[in-house]
Write a protein that holds these residues in place. Structure first.
Motif, PDB file in Angstrom:
ATOM      1  N   ASP A  74      -3.914  -0.357   8.056  1.00  0.00           N
ATOM      2  CA  ASP A  74      -4.251   0.419   6.872  1.00  0.00           C
ATOM      3  C   ASP A  74      -4.462   1.895   7.200  1.00  0.00           C
ATOM      4  N   GLU A 119      -2.526   5.036   5.460  1.00  0.00           N
ATOM      5  CA  GLU A 119      -3.274   6.052   4.725  1.00  0.00           C
ATOM      6  C   GLU A 119      -2.966   7.451   5.244  1.00  0.00           C
ATOM      7  N   GLU A 169       1.883  13.419   0.738  1.00  0.00           N
ATOM      8  CA  GLU A 169       1.429  14.188  -0.422  1.00  0.00           C
ATOM      9  C   GLU A 169       1.381  15.680  -0.095  1.00  0.00           C
ATOM     10  N   CYS A 226       1.354   4.247  -2.872  1.00  0.00           N
ATOM     11  CA  CYS A 226       1.235   5.669  -2.553  1.00  0.00           C
ATOM     12  C   CYS A 226       2.416   6.446  -3.130  1.00  0.00           C
ATOM     13  N   CYS A 247       0.439   8.414   3.967  1.00  0.00           N
ATOM     14  CA  CYS A 247       0.395   8.732   2.539  1.00  0.00           C
ATOM     15  C   CYS A 247      -0.173  10.122   2.291  1.00  0.00           C
ATOM     16  N   SER A 248      -1.290  10.423   2.923  1.00  0.00           N
ATOM     17  CA  SER A 248      -1.906  11.732   2.710  1.00  0.00           C
ATOM     18  C   SER A 248      -1.014  12.853   3.220  1.00  0.00           C
ATOM     19  N   GLY A 269       2.363   7.326  -6.700  1.00  0.00           N
ATOM     20  CA  GLY A 269       1.473   8.421  -7.067  1.00  0.00           C
ATOM     21  C   GLY A 269       2.034   9.796  -6.770  1.00  0.00           C
ATOM     22  N   ARG A 286       0.836  -1.205   0.000  1.00  0.00           N
ATOM     23  CA  ARG A 286       0.000   0.000   0.000  1.00  0.00           C
ATOM     24  C   ARG A 286       0.870   1.255   0.000  1.00  0.00           C
ATOM     25  N   LEU A 287       1.939   1.241   0.790  1.00  0.00           N
ATOM     26  CA  LEU A 287       2.800   2.418   0.866  1.00  0.00           C
ATOM     27  C   LEU A 287       3.549   2.643  -0.449  1.00  0.00           C
TER      28      LEU A 287
END
Length: 389
Positions: A364, A368, A375, A274, A371-372, A277, A270-271
């Protein structure tokens, strides 16, 4: 707070804290004393040694030495082996991406007359078994290769290397397993490992308690003087509370390793998705997210070329996210990562690495949030980018 620095140290397990406190309160006698309290402490020490042996198939209690941690275990193993094997040859094979406790120790031995071959890693951070075998000479007496790299999480082919050394019976094989215990399956006997280092504070145990496996055929030279504890190789009064607590931490970590690896590989996937992206960030090391691959389950390392890594680390900390740059032992240095340079990465990328390492408390939701936040941090930093000519 979101603690993503498990490679540096892990939160102690609740049961481990309680065990250590209980032993400190009840069993404070010196385990070398002849009276009853001393012998009770001695019994706890030896029982812990048996627990450790039971966690590593094919080993016996007397094969294990208690130390203060991974750095001391690596020093005792490498210096002790090199000095005892000097008559067989004074050539050592290791990798250029080792932890400082191995790398710097080998540098010191060079000053004392040993020849050391430092093997470079490929772009994923892996040193091939072919390269190790090709580096051997008739003067090689010691090979030291870490299991999991402490910066990028690359997994070295320990079993393959061990099998290739099997036919060279005079060569001792040392493995720094500090970052692999509790994360990957470990087969010391099947991998033909002679010396293996580990430390408790990487698996939910206390600081100041480490392990060193010594194959029974080996006789290491003494590095320290001043007492007969731990076969004279690690003299000084044993830290019984920390050792007993460490044994519990190792047992809990190793028994739950398969389930932990499966869960953490999913988080790693998952990371990485991220990071894919965020164009400014570049993954370092392998993209593997499964057992048997080239990457440990709990480490993700990335670079933001043109940006100092401490800037990213401090901005993440403002959002209660704790990460790191290089290994904790090297984090105060402004130099580019030696590991990344030896992987063939450009200096700009090697100067901007950030390490994320997670543990049992992460799921998770935590990934998340990381990740946010990443960004958002990158968007704020983009105007500050500086590129090297």
């Amino acid at each position: 707070m979101y603690y993503f620095d498990h490679c540096a140290s892990t939160p102690p397990h609740g049961d481990v804290i309680r065990t250590m406190a209980e032993i400190m309160a009840k069993h404070y006698a010196n385990p070398s004393s002849l009276h009853r309290s001393g012998q009770e402490a001695r019994n706890l020490l030896e029982r812990s040694r048996s627990v450790i042996a039971g966690l590593f198939a094919g080993t016996e209690a007397n094969d294990w030495l208690f130390t203060s941690g991974g750095t001391e275990s690596n020093n005792i193993a490498i210096v002790g082996a090199a000095r005892s094997l000097a008559r067989n040859g004074k050539h050592i094979v290791t990798t250029a991406i080792e932890h400082p406790s191995v790398y710097d120790t080998c540098r010191q031995l060079e000053q004392e007359g040993w020849t050391v071959t430092y093997l470079r890693a490929d772009e994923t951070g892996v040193v091939s078994a072919d390269a190790v075998e090709a580096a051997l000479t008739d003067q090689t007496s010691l090979v030291s290769v870490m299991h999991v790299n402490n910066e990028v999480g690359s997994v070295q082919p320990i079993a393959d290397i061990g099998q290739r050394l099997k036919s060279r019976g005079n060569i001792v094989f040392h493995v720094d397993g500090v970052q692999s215990v509790g994360k990957l399956p470990i087969d010391l006997v099947g991998s033909r490992v002679d010396l293996f280092s580990a430390t408790a504070h990487k698996v939910g145990g206390p600081r100041g308690a480490g392990l060193l496996y010594i194959h029974p055929r080996l006789q290491l030279a003494q590095v320290y003087r001043g007492g007969g504890q731990e076969r004279g190789l690690r003299p000084g009064t044993e830290n019984v509370p920390a050792i007993v607590a460490a044994a519990k931490a190792f047992r809990l970590a190793i028994e739950s390793q398969p389930a932990r690896a499966e869960r953490m590989y999913a988080l790693r996937q998952r990371l990485i998705a991220c990071l894919d992206g965020i164009p400014e960030l570049m993954l370092n090391g392998s993209r593997d997210t499964g057992i048997g691959g080239k990457a440990a389950p709990n480490i993700v390392h990335f670079s933001y070329p043109g940006m100092k890594p401490e800037v990213i680390v401090h901005m993440l900390e403002q959002h209660e996210i704790l990460t790191s740059t290089k290994s904790a032992c090297s984090s105060k240095s402004d130099e580019p990562s030696r590991v990344l340079l030896e992987m063939g990465l450009p200096r700009e990328r090697a100067s901007s690495g950030v390490r994320v390492s997670f543990g049992d408390e992460h799921g998770d939701a935590e990934i998340e949030w990381l990740c946010s936040t990443l960004e958002m941090v990158v968007q704020k930093l983009k105007p500050l980018e500086r590129r090297e000519d």
